[in-house]
Structure formats: structure tokens, C-alpha cells
Design a protein around this motif. Structure first.
Motif, PDB file in Angstrom:
ATOM      1  N   GLY A 135       0.821  -1.210   0.000  1.00 31.77           N
ATOM      2  CA  GLY A 135       0.000   0.000   0.000  1.00 31.77           C
ATOM      3  C   GLY A 135       0.848   1.249   0.000  1.00 31.77           C
ATOM      4  O   GLY A 135       2.044   1.211  -0.323  1.00 31.77           O
TER       5      GLY A 135
ATOM      6  N   GLY B   8      -9.500  -7.603   6.088  1.00 35.69           N
ATOM      7  CA  GLY B   8      -9.741  -6.185   6.158  1.00 35.69           C
ATOM      8  C   GLY B   8     -10.905  -5.770   7.025  1.00 35.69           C
ATOM      9  O   GLY B   8     -11.478  -6.562   7.744  1.00 35.69           O
ATOM     10  N   ASP B 107      -6.307  -7.501   3.771  1.00 43.85           N
ATOM     11  CA  ASP B 107      -7.055  -6.283   4.085  1.00 43.85           C
ATOM     12  C   ASP B 107      -7.552  -5.600   2.811  1.00 43.85           C
ATOM     13  O   ASP B 107      -8.675  -5.112   2.747  1.00 43.85           O
ATOM     14  CB  ASP B 107      -6.168  -5.315   4.881  1.00 43.85           C
ATOM     15  CG  ASP B 107      -5.765  -5.881   6.241  1.00 43.85           C
ATOM     16  OD1 ASP B 107      -6.553  -6.645   6.819  1.00 43.85           O
ATOM     17  OD2 ASP B 107      -4.661  -5.565   6.699  1.00 43.85           O
ATOM     18  N   PHE B 108      -6.702  -5.566   1.806  1.00 43.87           N
ATOM     19  CA  PHE B 108      -7.101  -4.958   0.528  1.00 43.87           C
ATOM     20  C   PHE B 108      -8.187  -5.781  -0.169  1.00 43.87           C
ATOM     21  O   PHE B 108      -9.125  -5.236  -0.737  1.00 43.87           O
ATOM     22  CB  PHE B 108      -5.888  -4.805  -0.392  1.00 43.87           C
ATOM     23  CG  PHE B 108      -5.033  -3.618  -0.059  1.00 43.87           C
ATOM     24  CD1 PHE B 108      -5.340  -2.362  -0.551  1.00 43.87           C
ATOM     25  CD2 PHE B 108      -3.934  -3.742   0.774  1.00 43.87           C
ATOM     26  CE1 PHE B 108      -4.564  -1.253  -0.233  1.00 43.87           C
ATOM     27  CE2 PHE B 108      -3.151  -2.642   1.103  1.00 43.87           C
ATOM     28  CZ  PHE B 108      -3.463  -1.396   0.597  1.00 43.87           C
ATOM     29  N   ARG B 109      -8.040  -7.101  -0.118  1.00 43.36           N
ATOM     30  CA  ARG B 109      -9.038  -7.959  -0.763  1.00 43.36           C
ATOM     31  C   ARG B 109     -10.422  -7.802  -0.128  1.00 43.36           C
ATOM     32  O   ARG B 109     -11.437  -7.931  -0.788  1.00 43.36           O
ATOM     33  CB  ARG B 109      -8.599  -9.417  -0.686  1.00 43.36           C
ATOM     34  CG  ARG B 109      -7.516  -9.767  -1.678  1.00 43.36           C
ATOM     35  CD  ARG B 109      -7.120 -11.208  -1.539  1.00 43.36           C
ATOM     36  NE  ARG B 109      -6.158 -11.596  -2.568  1.00 43.36           N
ATOM     37  CZ  ARG B 109      -5.461 -12.721  -2.532  1.00 43.36           C
ATOM     38  NH1 ARG B 109      -5.627 -13.568  -1.529  1.00 43.36           N
ATOM     39  NH2 ARG B 109      -4.612 -13.014  -3.491  1.00 43.36           N
ATOM     40  N   LEU B 111     -11.750  -5.176   0.916  1.00 44.90           N
ATOM     41  CA  LEU B 111     -12.430  -4.007   0.364  1.00 44.90           C
ATOM     42  C   LEU B 111     -13.233  -4.389  -0.870  1.00 44.90           C
ATOM     43  O   LEU B 111     -14.377  -3.969  -1.037  1.00 44.90           O
ATOM     44  CB  LEU B 111     -11.402  -2.931  -0.004  1.00 44.90           C
ATOM     45  CG  LEU B 111     -10.615  -2.292   1.134  1.00 44.90           C
ATOM     46  CD1 LEU B 111      -9.544  -1.372   0.574  1.00 44.90           C
ATOM     47  CD2 LEU B 111     -11.550  -1.513   2.047  1.00 44.90           C
ATOM     48  N   ARG B 118     -13.152   1.920   1.628  1.00 50.62           N
ATOM     49  CA  ARG B 118     -11.961   2.215   2.423  1.00 50.62           C
ATOM     50  C   ARG B 118     -11.965   1.387   3.689  1.00 50.62           C
ATOM     51  O   ARG B 118     -12.981   0.828   4.091  1.00 50.62           O
ATOM     52  CB  ARG B 118     -11.903   3.688   2.789  1.00 50.62           C
ATOM     53  CG  ARG B 118     -13.090   4.123   3.617  1.00 50.62           C
ATOM     54  CD  ARG B 118     -13.025   5.581   3.989  1.00 50.62           C
ATOM     55  NE  ARG B 118     -14.201   5.950   4.787  1.00 50.62           N
ATOM     56  CZ  ARG B 118     -14.324   7.076   5.450  1.00 50.62           C
ATOM     57  NH1 ARG B 118     -13.346   7.960   5.409  1.00 50.62           N
ATOM     58  NH2 ARG B 118     -15.399   7.346   6.144  1.00 50.62           N
ATOM     59  N   ILE B 130      -6.669   2.607   3.803  1.00 51.06           N
ATOM     60  CA  ILE B 130      -6.425   1.938   2.523  1.00 51.06           C
ATOM     61  C   ILE B 130      -7.703   1.918   1.687  1.00 51.06           C
ATOM     62  O   ILE B 130      -8.810   1.883   2.210  1.00 51.06           O
ATOM     63  CB  ILE B 130      -5.860   0.512   2.712  1.00 51.06           C
ATOM     64  CG1 ILE B 130      -6.861  -0.394   3.413  1.00 51.06           C
ATOM     65  CG2 ILE B 130      -4.562   0.555   3.494  1.00 51.06           C
ATOM     66  CD1 ILE B 130      -6.444  -1.861   3.411  1.00 51.06           C
ATOM     67  N   ARG B 131      -7.486   1.957   0.404  1.00 48.17           N
ATOM     68  CA  ARG B 131      -8.590   1.941  -0.556  1.00 48.17           C
ATOM     69  C   ARG B 131      -8.301   0.889  -1.615  1.00 48.17           C
ATOM     70  O   ARG B 131      -7.140   0.518  -1.815  1.00 48.17           O
ATOM     71  CB  ARG B 131      -8.733   3.316  -1.230  1.00 48.17           C
ATOM     72  CG  ARG B 131      -9.041   4.440  -0.260  1.00 48.17           C
ATOM     73  CD  ARG B 131      -9.104   5.784  -0.976  1.00 48.17           C
ATOM     74  NE  ARG B 131      -9.305   6.887  -0.054  1.00 48.17           N
ATOM     75  CZ  ARG B 131     -10.484   7.243   0.429  1.00 48.17           C
ATOM     76  NH1 ARG B 131     -11.575   6.584   0.080  1.00 48.17           N
ATOM     77  NH2 ARG B 131     -10.586   8.261   1.261  1.00 48.17           N
ATOM     78  N   PRO B 132      -9.316   0.417  -2.305  1.00 44.62           N
ATOM     79  CA  PRO B 132      -9.079  -0.593  -3.345  1.00 44.62           C
ATOM     80  C   PRO B 132      -8.109  -0.073  -4.406  1.00 44.62           C
ATOM     81  O   PRO B 132      -8.133   1.107  -4.740  1.00 44.62           O
ATOM     82  CB  PRO B 132     -10.471  -0.803  -3.951  1.00 44.62           C
ATOM     83  CG  PRO B 132     -11.417  -0.336  -2.912  1.00 44.62           C
ATOM     84  CD  PRO B 132     -10.731   0.792  -2.201  1.00 44.62           C
ATOM     85  N   HIS B 133      -7.246  -0.942  -4.881  1.00 41.76           N
ATOM     86  CA  HIS B 133      -6.351  -0.532  -5.973  1.00 41.76           C
ATOM     87  C   HIS B 133      -6.088  -1.711  -6.893  1.00 41.76           C
ATOM     88  O   HIS B 133      -6.468  -2.822  -6.623  1.00 41.76           O
ATOM     89  CB  HIS B 133      -5.057   0.062  -5.445  1.00 41.76           C
ATOM     90  CG  HIS B 133      -4.184  -0.883  -4.673  1.00 41.76           C
ATOM     91  ND1 HIS B 133      -3.420  -1.836  -5.261  1.00 41.76           N
ATOM     92  CD2 HIS B 133      -3.983  -1.019  -3.341  1.00 41.76           C
ATOM     93  CE1 HIS B 133      -2.760  -2.511  -4.312  1.00 41.76           C
ATOM     94  NE2 HIS B 133      -3.094  -2.039  -3.151  1.00 41.76           N
TER      95      HIS B 133
END
Lengths: 148, 133
Positions: A135, B8, B107-109, B111, B118, B130-133
Motif C-alpha cells: 500500500g 480487512g 485487508d485490501f481484498r 475491500l 476504504r 487503505i482503498r481498493p487498488h
């Protein structure tokens, strides 16, 4: 933390839950980071046993009773003074390996004899493209900044 | 086979059923213990301070959730994980990493899987959004 929906009450049987303990996405243990994985898969994985050992070590080293400054030996009671390096690399051949699980009281940084060497080793590790964050938060760079 | 995971913290009002916030010493998650019901109108900064303090004092993972009853609460699990029973909570607002490790792929997954925009993760005195990317 890994999250999953339970399919039934026995869903957790035969699985092992790893904590968040591998900050570097390029580390060979990253696939275990914050995941719940079948024990059979872990057992047959080249790095499975090592992943369990280092994840347990991470939790133990960061537990309240073990927040002891490596420089002075004092127990760190203020969370704002606490620096914990965690698992920087699982590769024993890397010089950075020597700095795994280091606990530091920010008030003692001036007394840490390996301070400059750590910064140098960490910077080199980054410059050699051996580190990648997932991140925006730059874990190793943040550690360098805190120690400086 | 790797267990299907999400990972997440939810900041949307999606329902979360039978959810396990995994990762614990010995490979076992601990069921939630409600530490504190959050009164209506409590400032986010106060909630964050509480969660941070509780994690520091105990070494256990903590989360901010909306319980099935509709109440918001701070709950705890083990040193690395929290296990939620089926229907026990509605929403998972945030969580801590007692190990100081930064937000993870899990954590990202989460989202994406939970369709949230977020999430916040508290780790080693830092708070990451964190936000989806």
C-alpha cells in the motif's frame, strides 16, 4: 488480518491462521501473511514450517511482556516510544536478517551502536529492489525515518 | 488449498455473517469478547484512542464492530486474531495489528469482496487508510 466466511462450525478445523507478520511483499513467506491456510498445504510447503516459526516469533516478540529495549533493557511503557522492527526478511543470508525483531525505545536511539549500520543496510535493501510495500505505507522507509 | 479469505475492515454498512478475523498464535482464533459498548455520538478520535490503548495494554487484536443488536462496540480476540460467530456482528469498522505489521493483501481484498471504499488499520502506532487498488 485474514477474514473468511465460515461455511459451518467446523470450518476452522485443519487450518492454521497466520497473523500479519510479513511486511515485505517480495519475501518468500508473504503468501502466508495474514492468511488462514489448510494445515496440509502448510505441511507440504517448502517454507511452511518456517512460516509458522517466524509468525509465532513475531507475536511473542511484540507481546507486552517482551517490549524490552534492546539497547537499555528497560521495559517500554509508552506506545509512542516503541519501535519494533518485526520480520524484515526471512532470508538468513541477508544482512537485514540481523535486524529482525529488534525492539527500541526512541529515547535510547542515540545509544544504539548499530543505528547507522542498520540505516545503511536497510537503505541498501531498498535500493536493490528487494522490498515492495503493498500500500501507500512504506514500512521499511518508515523504520529508517524513525530510527534516524 | 488456501482457504478463501477476505481480509480487512468494513466501513460500509454491509452485513457480515459467520466471519473470522483470523491469525492467532498456535493457529487458532479466539472468539470475540465485547470490551466496550460505544455510546452514540462518540468521536472517532476517542474510539481510535481506546482501541489503540487496549491493543497496547493486552497485546490482543481489537476491532470496532456493529453488533447484531445494532450497538457499536470495541471487541477483542487473541494476540493475532478474532473469530466472529455466524450473525454475531453486522459490520466490521476497523481493526488493529498488534504485531505492528502494515495492512496486508487480505485487508485490501476485503475491500473488494465486501464492496467497501476504504478501511483503516492501526499498526505500530500508525493508522493507515487503505482503498481498493
Amino acid at each position: 488480518m485474514a477474514l473468511y466466511f465460515e461455511r459451518n462450525k467446523d470450518y476452522n478445523q485443519g487450518k492454521y491462521s497466520f497473523p500479519a507478520f510479513v511486511p515485505n511483499t517480495m519475501d518468500v513467506l508473504y503468501e502466508f501473511n495474514d492468511q488462514t491456510i489448510d494445515l496440509e498445504y502448510i505441511k507440504n510447503h517448502k517454507y511452511g514450517e518456517k512460516a509458522i516459526q517466524l509468525s509465532v516469533k513475531t507475536i511473542e516478540a511484540s507481546s507486552p511482556e517482551n517490549r524490552v529495549c534492546n539497547v537499555s533493557g528497560n521495559i517500554i511503557r509508552n506506545p509512542d516510544s516503541y519501535i519494533f522492527t518485526g520480520l524484515l526478511t526471512s532470508d538468513e543470508k541477508e544482512e537485514l536478517y540481523l535486524y529482525n525483531f529488534i525492539t527500541l525505545d526512541k529515547n535510547n536511539l542515540d545509544k544504539w551502536v548499530e543505528r547507522d549500520l542498520f540505516i545503511s543496510v536497510a537503505k541498501e535493501f531498498i535500493s536493490l529492489n528487494k522490498w515492495k510495500d503493498i500500500g501507500d505505507f512504506k514500512y521499511l522507509q518508515n523504520l529508517i525515518t524513525q530510527v534516524k | 488449498m488456501v482457504a478463501p479469505e477476505l481480509g480487512g475492515v468494513a466501513f460500509a454498512s454491509s452485513s457480515v455473517r459467520g466471519l473470522t478475523v483470523a491469525s492467532s498464535i498456535g493457529g487458532r482464533t479466539l472468539p470475540i469478547t465485547v470490551q466496550k459498548i460505544i455510546p452514540h455520538g462518540t468521536k472517532l478520535s476517542n474510539i481510535v484512542n481506546d482501541v489503540k490503548g487496549m491493543t497496547w495494554m493486552t497485546g490482543n487484536e481489537h476491532a470496532v464492530v456493529r453488533l447484531a443488536s445494532g450497538q457499536r462496540a470495541i471487541v477483542s480476540g487473541g494476540p493475532g486474531g478474532i473469530s466472529f460467530g455466524n450473525g454475531q456482528i453486522r459490520t466490521l469498522f476497523g481493526h488493529t495489528h498488534p504485531t505492528s505489521a502494515p495492512p496486508s493483501l487480505s485487508d485490501f481484498r476485503a475491500l473488494l469482496r465486501l464492496r467497501q471504499s476504504r478501511q483503516y488499520v492501526l499498526h505500530g502506532g500508525q493508522m493507515s487508510l487503505i482503498r481498493p487498488h
